[in-house]
Design an enzyme around this catalytic site. Structure first.
Site, PDB file in Angstrom:
ATOM      1  N   LYS A   1       0.847  -1.203   0.000  1.00  0.00           N
ATOM      2  CA  LYS A   1       0.000   0.000   0.000  1.00  0.00           C
ATOM      3  C   LYS A   1       0.880   1.250   0.000  1.00  0.00           C
ATOM      4  CE  LYS A   1       0.550   1.484   4.514  1.00  0.00           C
ATOM      5  NZ  LYS A   1       1.562   2.498   4.786  1.00  0.00           N
TER       6      LYS A   1
ATOM      7  N   ASP B   1      -3.108  -1.274  10.243  1.00  0.00           N
ATOM      8  CA  ASP B   1      -3.503  -1.189   8.825  1.00  0.00           C
ATOM      9  C   ASP B   1      -3.769  -2.550   8.176  1.00  0.00           C
ATOM     10  OD1 ASP B   1      -0.839  -1.766   8.828  1.00  0.00           O
ATOM     11  OD2 ASP B   1      -0.194   0.121   7.923  1.00  0.00           O
TER      12      ASP B   1
HETATM   13  O1  C5P Z   1      -0.572  -1.109  14.684  1.00  0.00           O
HETATM   14  P1  C5P Z   1       0.830  -1.390  14.326  1.00  0.00           P
HETATM   15  O2  C5P Z   1       1.367  -2.620  15.007  1.00  0.00           O
HETATM   16  O3  C5P Z   1       1.089  -1.423  12.862  1.00  0.00           O
HETATM   17  O4  C5P Z   1       1.680  -0.174  14.892  1.00  0.00           O
HETATM   18  C1  C5P Z   1       3.079  -0.215  15.016  1.00  0.00           C
HETATM   19  C2  C5P Z   1       3.503   0.931  15.917  1.00  0.00           C
HETATM   20  O5  C5P Z   1       3.290   2.181  15.255  1.00  0.00           O
HETATM   21  C3  C5P Z   1       2.740   1.026  17.212  1.00  0.00           C
HETATM   22  O6  C5P Z   1       3.321   0.228  18.203  1.00  0.00           O
HETATM   23  C4  C5P Z   1       2.839   2.498  17.526  1.00  0.00           C
HETATM   24  O7  C5P Z   1       4.100   2.790  18.108  1.00  0.00           O
HETATM   25  C5  C5P Z   1       2.831   3.170  16.158  1.00  0.00           C
HETATM   26  N1  C5P Z   1       1.488   3.629  15.764  1.00  0.00           N
HETATM   27  C6  C5P Z   1       0.936   4.744  16.363  1.00  0.00           C
HETATM   28  N2  C5P Z   1      -0.296   5.171  15.976  1.00  0.00           N
HETATM   29  C7  C5P Z   1      -0.977   4.535  15.003  1.00  0.00           C
HETATM   30  C8  C5P Z   1      -0.431   3.400  14.369  1.00  0.00           C
HETATM   31  C9  C5P Z   1       0.817   2.974  14.774  1.00  0.00           C
HETATM   32  O8  C5P Z   1       1.552   5.351  17.248  1.00  0.00           O
HETATM   33  N3  C5P Z   1      -2.185   4.985  14.644  1.00  0.00           N
END
Ligand code: C5P
Length: 304
Positions: free
Chosen positions: A17, A156
């Protein structure tokens, strides 16, 4: 996401993406950030092949194409080889627990999407595993429920289960609103030699005092005003990412020398892309970018 059934195996093609827009609206009590982002799936694919395995067991075997693992010096770019940390493995485990199935599976994961680059290869693999095993194990779980499960795996993951290539994602990214894409879009993408860690980039960002809104970009895309994209495309993570990794600034400088109407970093980086007017335009830009030796160069169209 594309599916191909073949004598006892199911192959799923998991797309990458790009974020065409990403604004940080606030910091949440759970440590995540409230986002408004416009995401589009593009035709660089990881392939997952599901085959019957020993009852109750999940096995994962990863194969890397060179593109997925560009030469790195930052130590954040290696794909978790430990099954327990791999998002596809976690997705299989979650689905097994949720459904109570005793079926087994062997997953072959063929990585082409560069890692630690903001292209969400790991999230797409997780979504492909949820959707793929739902079919392979005949579980009959509805899309709404799969999207809810996706939220447990990553912000995502749910986007890749939506029916359209283009969607606005809000909340921490898991609230997905599909948007009609007026026509196929073409991109040139460069993944520099080093990657970035998503949490590290989010730690450096500040929520916007006066947030930009995605509607301006949506109007430009719907009316075909590609000449305005450099004003309406926006990624609030680009500045903090650039402070952590100088390659982002170099990429912006180099893209600015090319006839590309809109260009920026995707997600938390480090991949950087330009919106092109056609496949031929994207291929021309890719040839010029390859001669600059900035990293791995890809041409990709929007796609399922
Ligand atoms: O949700 P995901 O595991 O992809 O997120 C990875 C990291 O990115 C999270 O641990 C966080 O530190 C950061 N993040 C965030 N806010 C979001 C998505 C991700 O702070 N909306």
């Amino acid at each position: 996401m594309l599916f191909r059934q073949c004598r006892g195996s199911l192959s799923v093609f998991a797309p990458a993406k790009l974020n065409l827009f990403l604004e940080i609206l606030g910091r949440r009590a759970d440590g995540f950030h409230e986002l408004e982002t416009l995401m589009i799936s593009v035709g660089i694919y990881d392939t997952l092949v599901f085959r019957e395995g020993n009852a109750g067991e999940t096995q994962l075997l990863c194969h890397h194409f060179e593109s997925s693992n560009p030469k790195t010096s930052d130590g954040v770019s290696s794909l978790p080889v430990n099954e327990e940390e791999n998002l596809a493995f976690k997705a299989a485990k979650l689905l097994r627990e949720y459904s109570g199935t005793t079926r087994g599976v062997r997953i072959g994961l063929f990585k082409r999407i560069p890692i630690a680059s903001g292209l969400a290869g790991g999230s797409s693999d997780a979504a492909a595993t949820l959707a793929g095993l739902n079919r392979f194990w005949n579980l009959g779980i509805c899309r709404t429920e799969l999207i809810r499960l996706a939220g447990k795996l990553g912000s995502d993951v749910g986007f890749f289960l939506s029916r359209t290539p283009l969607a606005i994602c809000r909340g921490r990214g898991e609230i997905v609103t599909p948007v009609n894409l007026p026509g196929k879009m073409w991109f040139v993408i460069v993944r520099p030699c080093t990657g970035l860690s998503t949490p590290a980039v989010f730690r450096e960002c500040q929520p916007a005092k006066k947030p930009k809104r995605v509607e301006v970009l949506l109007n430009d895309l719907k009316s075909g005003r590609y000449d305005r994209l450099n004003h309406s495309m926006y990624n609030a993570l680009q500045k903090p990412a650039g402070q952590l990794n100088q390659e982002i600034f170099e990429l912006r400088k180099r893209f600015s020398t090319l006839p590309i109407s809109g260009h920026m970093m995707t997600g938390s980086g480090t991949a950087y892309f330009g919106v092109c007017t056609s496949r031929r335009h994207a291929e021309n830009m890719a040839s010029r970018l390859k001669r600059m030796h900035l990293g791995s160069v890809f041409v990709a169209g929007s796609g399922p």
